[in-house]
Design a protein around this motif. Structure first.
Motif, PDB file in Angstrom:
ATOM      1  N   TYR A 183      83.512 144.599  59.519  1.00  0.00           N
ATOM      2  CA  TYR A 183      83.009 144.811  60.868  1.00  0.00           C
ATOM      3  C   TYR A 183      82.500 143.500  61.451  1.00  0.00           C
ATOM      4  O   TYR A 183      81.939 142.662  60.741  1.00  0.00           O
ATOM      5  CB  TYR A 183      81.901 145.863  60.862  1.00  0.00           C
ATOM      6  CG  TYR A 183      82.411 147.247  60.574  1.00  0.00           C
ATOM      7  CD1 TYR A 183      83.173 147.930  61.521  1.00  0.00           C
ATOM      8  CD2 TYR A 183      82.183 147.863  59.348  1.00  0.00           C
ATOM      9  CE1 TYR A 183      83.662 149.194  61.254  1.00  0.00           C
ATOM     10  CE2 TYR A 183      82.669 149.128  59.081  1.00  0.00           C
ATOM     11  CZ  TYR A 183      83.418 149.782  60.036  1.00  0.00           C
ATOM     12  OH  TYR A 183      83.920 151.027  59.774  1.00  0.00           O
ATOM     13  N   GLU A 187      79.922 144.727  66.165  1.00  0.00           N
ATOM     14  CA  GLU A 187      80.015 146.097  65.661  1.00  0.00           C
ATOM     15  C   GLU A 187      78.821 146.442  64.784  1.00  0.00           C
ATOM     16  O   GLU A 187      78.289 147.561  64.838  1.00  0.00           O
ATOM     17  CB  GLU A 187      81.318 146.276  64.885  1.00  0.00           C
ATOM     18  CG  GLU A 187      82.558 146.288  65.761  1.00  0.00           C
ATOM     19  CD  GLU A 187      83.845 146.296  64.967  1.00  0.00           C
ATOM     20  OE1 GLU A 187      84.805 146.947  65.410  1.00  0.00           O
ATOM     21  OE2 GLU A 187      83.901 145.633  63.897  1.00  0.00           O
ATOM     22  N   GLU A 337      81.120 157.172  64.752  1.00  0.00           N
ATOM     23  CA  GLU A 337      81.552 157.831  65.981  1.00  0.00           C
ATOM     24  C   GLU A 337      80.506 157.668  67.082  1.00  0.00           C
ATOM     25  O   GLU A 337      80.845 157.379  68.241  1.00  0.00           O
ATOM     26  CB  GLU A 337      81.807 159.312  65.705  1.00  0.00           C
ATOM     27  CG  GLU A 337      82.337 160.078  66.905  1.00  0.00           C
ATOM     28  CD  GLU A 337      82.647 161.528  66.588  1.00  0.00           C
ATOM     29  OE1 GLU A 337      82.996 162.277  67.517  1.00  0.00           O
ATOM     30  OE2 GLU A 337      82.546 161.910  65.396  1.00  0.00           O
ATOM     31  N   VAL A 341      82.321 152.735  67.157  1.00  0.00           N
ATOM     32  CA  VAL A 341      82.917 151.702  66.299  1.00  0.00           C
ATOM     33  C   VAL A 341      84.130 152.294  65.591  1.00  0.00           C
ATOM     34  O   VAL A 341      84.133 153.484  65.244  1.00  0.00           O
ATOM     35  CB  VAL A 341      81.877 151.189  65.277  1.00  0.00           C
ATOM     36  CG1 VAL A 341      82.507 150.239  64.271  1.00  0.00           C
ATOM     37  CG2 VAL A 341      80.735 150.488  66.008  1.00  0.00           C
ATOM     38  N   ARG A 342      85.155 151.478  65.371  1.00  0.00           N
ATOM     39  CA  ARG A 342      86.377 151.944  64.712  1.00  0.00           C
ATOM     40  C   ARG A 342      86.054 152.588  63.372  1.00  0.00           C
ATOM     41  O   ARG A 342      85.088 152.227  62.699  1.00  0.00           O
ATOM     42  CB  ARG A 342      87.351 150.772  64.504  1.00  0.00           C
ATOM     43  CG  ARG A 342      86.766 149.657  63.666  1.00  0.00           C
ATOM     44  CD  ARG A 342      87.692 148.453  63.608  1.00  0.00           C
ATOM     45  NE  ARG A 342      87.017 147.296  63.065  1.00  0.00           N
ATOM     46  CZ  ARG A 342      86.844 147.043  61.779  1.00  0.00           C
ATOM     47  NH1 ARG A 342      87.317 147.896  60.892  1.00  0.00           N
ATOM     48  NH2 ARG A 342      86.230 145.960  61.365  1.00  0.00           N
ATOM     49  N   ASP A 343      86.906 153.518  62.972  1.00  0.00           N
ATOM     50  CA  ASP A 343      86.709 154.252  61.720  1.00  0.00           C
ATOM     51  C   ASP A 343      86.884 153.314  60.526  1.00  0.00           C
ATOM     52  O   ASP A 343      87.677 152.364  60.568  1.00  0.00           O
ATOM     53  CB  ASP A 343      87.706 155.403  61.630  1.00  0.00           C
ATOM     54  CG  ASP A 343      87.395 156.341  60.482  1.00  0.00           C
ATOM     55  OD1 ASP A 343      86.214 156.473  60.129  1.00  0.00           O
ATOM     56  OD2 ASP A 343      88.338 156.924  59.915  1.00  0.00           O
TER      57      ASP A 343
END
Length: 588
Positions: A183, A187, A337, A341-343
């Motif tokens: 990250y 993030e 979520e 932020v991206r999984d």
């Protein structure tokens, strides 16, 4: 005339003879049985030539790899069942045996269990791996099955139930190790901001800032936290619960969903290696969060009354029980979520922490201690966990540039209290002059003339017959009419970005000082313009000038974040102007 003596083979020697059944028989001594008597193996063929060859083969096998032990005739099923329950289970950890049992009972026995152990061939294993993947299993799962059967059959060889391990010959499934993308700092900041809104905030800060494994965080107890020394001692890990029915298997559900389920596994285990047991220094901000967390837990203890189970864990359920790793994993997904932020996996937080240590230039020995890596494996683990992100690659490129083209003057960021760039330039009116060093046919662009002249001078000293000229290109030239056009500059320089700035100055006592210019502005900047540029969403600080004024400085890529941070920076600057002693600003 005397009859010749009848010859007799010495004890232990192989023997070949023709029996009354007309077949040729051979006996070979291969060792000693458990009761001490000779272990004689029998073979039979139709011809003397064939039995002689069989005897010689058995002797060769005896003298090289050994002959499998006499006794029980094992099948793959009976051996694997015996191995996993009676040999592996008492000698490996809980998580390891769970993996072994899945491989044995879900894959190996259904696929290969009927084979006689000594008849198992490498091709049988390879076909199983192929079928697993064809039926949807990941290559990593097939590889885990391969490692398990190899370990089980190595034990069979060691005990002489097999002479060769077919899994050592079989080709293991190829596993492409997926590159983990840690990250970004932005993030991480979003995750930490969102973590303040949920229960057990410090749990996520520890993961992202210190890189502890999930089990290590959930296994922490208050006795492991030294607030005075500012240290956390990692010495145990939380185990995944393993349940059995408490209803006598009458509920019809899986054990984990049984209303009367019973946990048959201990809650924690000590770290697997000496390197895993380690002290870690804790940032002051995190220590503050842990203090707040302890206070909240004390209030939960009072609210829970008799329901509270005191076990001393740092992170608990509302009634004091240690957190379930599965529940913890789902809370991580909820956090991602909520933060937008991206999984990613929970373990990616550990990759992120390791990469931050790389960016900060922390010595390798210290990194190994923080991450809990064994000395013999640390280099491989650093390659796996520390990722070459943009800042690392940029620093490497700068070093290469300095080596090949000579060092460039370093642009020093203003000291606290120094000059702050003003809003004299705007995105529409930015000075677009670029200074291009022409070294023979090569052109290198710079924003500042002093930098260009320094490179030209260094080149001229080492290449007296070469041309080193500094040319001043305005926007028209470097975009359209100059040699090479825009590519001559843009291909050699990072893109400029719009950076948002904010600045305010306060007199002793907290009164705002009018400095005669707007408090917020935006400029276009190249990344080597360290007095203007930043690739962070926002950064800010306050500082005291020599004249005792206190200034607040903010800049960042996100205008919204800059505006929000400016309010916080102004508040701190006013407090610092009113209370200099609390910030260490007083002389002496």
């Amino acid at each position: 005339m005397t009859n010749p003596t009848k010859s007799r083979q010495p004890n232990g020697a192989s023997s070949i003879f023709q029996g009354t059944d007309g077949r040729w028989h051979g006996y070979v001594t291969v060792g000693v049985k458990d009761d001490g008597t000779p272990d004689r193996r029998h073979t039979s063929r139709k011809t003397r030539t064939a039995v002689t060859k069989a005897v010689r083969d058995l002797e060769k096998q005896r003298d090289s790899t050994g002959v499998r032990k006499a006794g029980q005739t094992w099948t793959v099923k009976t051996w694997l069942t015996h191995w996993v329950e009676n040999i592996a289970a008492p000698n490996v950890g809980e998580n390891t045996i769970d993996g072994y049992r899945v491989a044995v009972y879900h894959h190996l026995i259904p696929g290969l269990g009927a084979h006689r152990l000594e008849k198992l061939e490498p091709e049988h294993l390879e076909r199983l791996y192929w079928k697993m993947q064809a039926n949807g299993s990941a290559a990593g799962t097939a590889h885990q099955v391969h490692r398990t059967v190899k370990t089980a059959l190595n034990e069979a060889v060691r005990r002489r139930h097999l002479t060769l391990n077919p899994a050592s010959v079989a080709k293991a499934p190829k596993v492409e190790e997926e590159e983990v993308e840690p990250y970004t700092l932005e993030e991480v900041q979003r995750l930490l901001a969102e973590a303040t809104k949920v229960r057990n905030t410090a749990r996520w800060v520890i993961a992202l800032a210190l890189g502890l494994r999930q089990g290590e965080v959930l296994g922490l107890k208050w006795e492991d936290v030294d607030f005075v020394a500012g240290v956390i001692l990692v010495r145990r890990g939380r185990l995944r619960p393993r349940y059995q029915h408490g209803c006598g298997d009458k509920c019809g559900r899986k054990p984990g969903y049984c209303p009367q389920k019973i946990n048959v596994r201990r809650e924690t285990k000590n770290t697997k290696t000496r390197a895993g047991k380690r002290p870690i220094g804790v940032p002051e901000e995190l220590l503050g969060l842990l203090r707040q967390h302890k206070e909240k837990q004390d209030r939960e203890r009072v609210l829970a009354r008799d329901l509270w189970v005191e076990k001393g864990y740092v992170f608990t359920s509302p009634i004091g029980e240690p957190l379930n790793p599965n529940t913890d994993y789902h809370r991580w997904k909820d956090l991602l979520e909520a933060a937008g932020v991206r999984d990613g996996r929970l373990h990616d937080a550990r990759h992120t922490a390791a990469t931050v240590l790389l960016i900060l230039g922390v010595p390798e020995a210290v990194v190994d201690r923080i991450m809990g890596w064994e000395p013999g494996k640390s280099a491989r683990m650093r390659r796996r966990y520390q990722h070459l992100t943009g800042p690392v690659l940029q620093q490497t490129a700068a070093k290469i540039s300095g080596l090949l083209w000579g060092p460039k003057p370093h642009v020093i960021e203003p000291d606290p209290g120094g000059f702050v760039p003003g809003p004299g330039q705007s995105p529409g009116s930015t000075d677009s002059t670029v200074y291009v060093v022409r070294l023979d046919e090569q052109r290198i662009p710079f924003k500042h003339r002093a930098h260009a002249e320094a490179v030209a001078a260094q080149w001229s000293e080492g290449q007296r017959d070469s041309i080193a000229v500094v040319e001043e290109w305005d926007r028209l030239k470097w975009e359209k009419t100059g040699p090479g056009g825009m590519r001559a500059v843009r291909d050699r320089m990072p893109d400029r970005r719009t950076v948002h700035h904010a600045h305010a100055v306060f007199l002793p006592g907290g009164e705002r000082l009018n400095i005669g210019r707007p408090e917020q502005w935006s400029v276009l900047a190249w990344e080597f313009e360290t007095d203007l540029y930043t690739d962070l969403s926002v950064r800010w600080h306050t500082s005291r000038r020599p004249g005792q004024e206190v200034e607040a400085q903010v800049r960042g890529m996100s205008q919204e974040a800059v505006v929000a941070a400016f309010a916080e920076a102004r508040a701190q600057a006013v407090d610092r102007a009113k209370n200099p002693g609390e910030y260490g600003d007083l002389d002496g």
